[in-house]
Design an enzyme around this catalytic site. Structure first.
Site, PDB file in Angstrom:
ATOM      1  CG  HIS A   1      -2.449  -0.879   0.422  1.00 27.17           C
ATOM      2  ND1 HIS A   1      -2.671  -0.970   2.052  1.00 27.17           N
ATOM      3  CD2 HIS A   1      -2.633  -1.868  -0.051  1.00 27.17           C
ATOM      4  CE1 HIS A   1      -4.120  -1.355   1.545  1.00 27.17           C
ATOM      5  NE2 HIS A   1      -3.494  -2.030   0.645  1.00 27.17           N
TER       6      HIS A   1
ATOM      7  CE1 TYR B   1      -4.802   3.935   9.069  1.00 25.86           C
ATOM      8  CE2 TYR B   1      -5.410   3.434  11.626  1.00 25.86           C
ATOM      9  CZ  TYR B   1      -4.929   3.220  10.402  1.00 25.86           C
ATOM     10  OH  TYR B   1      -3.554   2.112  10.499  1.00 25.86           O
TER      11      TYR B   1
ATOM     12  CE  LYS C   1       4.402   2.996  13.610  1.00 29.96           C
ATOM     13  NZ  LYS C   1       5.129   2.337  12.117  1.00 29.96           N
TER      14      LYS C   1
END
Ligand code: APR
Ligand code: PHB
Length: 381
Positions: free
Chosen positions: A72, A197, A292
């Site tokens: 992506h 998001y 993360k």
């Protein structure tokens, strides 16, 4: 029994460490308290930074990742009913890859078992003895003692390794959040080519994916919420509302899995206590908003493998500080993304306007967008 490195936990951190050490001729034993099936069925994170995919390729684990991973170059932010694109590649020269943690773990387990090196599932009662040093455990009813030069605590947040360090020798930092994520895995092609998001007055939502056929979606819920109160229709209704923007249509499909993940930030330091080295979730947790957790776990063991291969006191001493720089950058980024995209149930109109202003800023200012992007693709300086 003797080995050079006793590795506790067969999550991505423990398994990658074993692989990195094996490639360099260092032997290890991996001990996992769950079954292989259980470990391979757990649905976890899904975004790999370029540094993580490079490391997997270098360790000989690139074949299926390169075939099935989805690269992506950007991500989407939806707020106030509008969708905006951040071009990660143009802003940073880097991209991210969608490849589930479950798939990474399957590949690592297969590589380990193929090599014939020891990986034991369903071990019980693992005890860490830093003085000897040794790891004691029970396997198939038999008591074992594994003597080793170093112990790698890769046993996740609820493991035994962090607890083996005397309290006075560790400092911890923690933050709890007044929300959690309800995630679903849906048997339907993603309705978007890049992750979305979304911040909405009803709360955060995320449209992610696992493949061209499978979607992974999340909605912000209360931390004390129960999946029983979230029938599929209610989840889809929230997703439709929160992800809505002009030209976007969400396709529904059968829900294959549904679960609630609490959110927390946590750091324990230092990451070393004598021969015991903590890595991954055993040492630090981030809320999933920045994607993360998995990447930090992998980054830790890359540093740890180098230090163990070097073997000098200076290299081993440097392990903790080298990791903590990246860890704290990811702590801040994950906390910041979380605040910007979620709705605090105790927040007021002032909080709402700050979040909206921040979102406008990162989608309009190239400088602000670059800051978000360089953290998202992985920042390690
Ligand atoms: N003995 C042996 N194994 C243990 C013990 C124990 N006492 N306690 C826990 N484990 C195992 C767990 O069953 C798990 O398989 O240690 C492993 C830890 O793996 P993870 O929790 O996946 O942690 P880590 O490898 O650090 O990877 C971090 O996982 O939770 C996600 O979001 C997180 O993506 C991040 C990644
Ligand atoms: C996921 O696909 O599970 C995922 C993606 C991005 C995140 C968190 C989770 O920030």
């Amino acid at each position: 029994m003797r080995t050079q490195v006793g590795i506790i936990g067969a999550g991505p951190a423990g398994l990658l460490l074993a692989q990195l050490l094996a490639v360099r001729g260092i032997d290890s034993v991996v001990l996992e308290n769950h079954s292989r099936d259980y470990v391979q069925a757990r649905i976890r994170a899904g975004i790999l930074e370029q540094g993580t995919t490079d490391a997997l390729r270098d360790a000989g684990l690139g074949a299926r990742l390169d075939r099935e991973g989805l690269v992506h170059d950007g991500l989407r932010l939806t707020f106030d009913g509008e969708q905006h694109r951040l071009d990660l590649r143009a802003l940073t020269g880097r991209a991210v890859t969608i490849y589930g943690q479950t798939e990474v773990v399957k590949d690592l387990i297969a590589a380990r078992l193929d090599s014939g090196a020891p990986l034991h599932f369903e071990v019980d009662d693992v005890r860490v003895d830093v003085a000897t040093p040794a790891v004691r455990y029970r396997h198939e009813g038999v008591e074992h003692e594994l003597r080793c030069d170093a112990i790698a605590g890769c046993d996740g947040f609820h493991g035994v390794c962090r607890a083996a360090i005397p309290e006075a020798e560790v400092t911890t930092w923690e933050r709890a959040y007044p929300f959690a994520w309800l995630g679903i895995l849906a048997d339907v092609a993603p309705s978007t080519d890049e992750l979305i998001y979304a911040r909405h007055e009803r709360g955060f939502a995320l449209h992610s994916m696992r493949s061209r056929e499978r979607s992974r979606l999340y909605v912000q819920v209360d931390p004390g919420d129960d999946v029983a109160r979230w029938p599929d229709a209610r989840v889809w209704e929230e997703l439709h509302a929160r992800l809505a923007s002009d030209g976007f249509a969400l396709a529904e499909g059968p829900v294959l899995e549904k679960s609630i993940t609490p959110m927390r930030s946590f750091v324990a330091a230092p990451l070393r206590h004598g021969p015991l080295f903590l890595a991954g979730d055993a040492a630090h947790i981030v809320p999933p908003t920045g994607a993360k957790g998995l990447n930090l776990a992998m980054a830790d063991v890359l540093v740890l493998a180098d230090a163990l291969i070097d073997g000098s006191p200076a290299a081993l001493d440097a392990y903790s500080d080298r990791c903590l720089r990246r860890v704290w950058r990811a702590q801040h980024f994950s906390w910041w993304m979380t605040g910007m995209l979620h709705v605090d149930p105790a927040g007021d109109a002032y909080d709402r306007e700050l979040a909206r202003s921040q979102l406008r800023y990162v989608t309009r200012s190239r400088a602000a967008a670059t800051s978000l992007a360089e953290n998202y693709v992985g920042y390690d300086r």
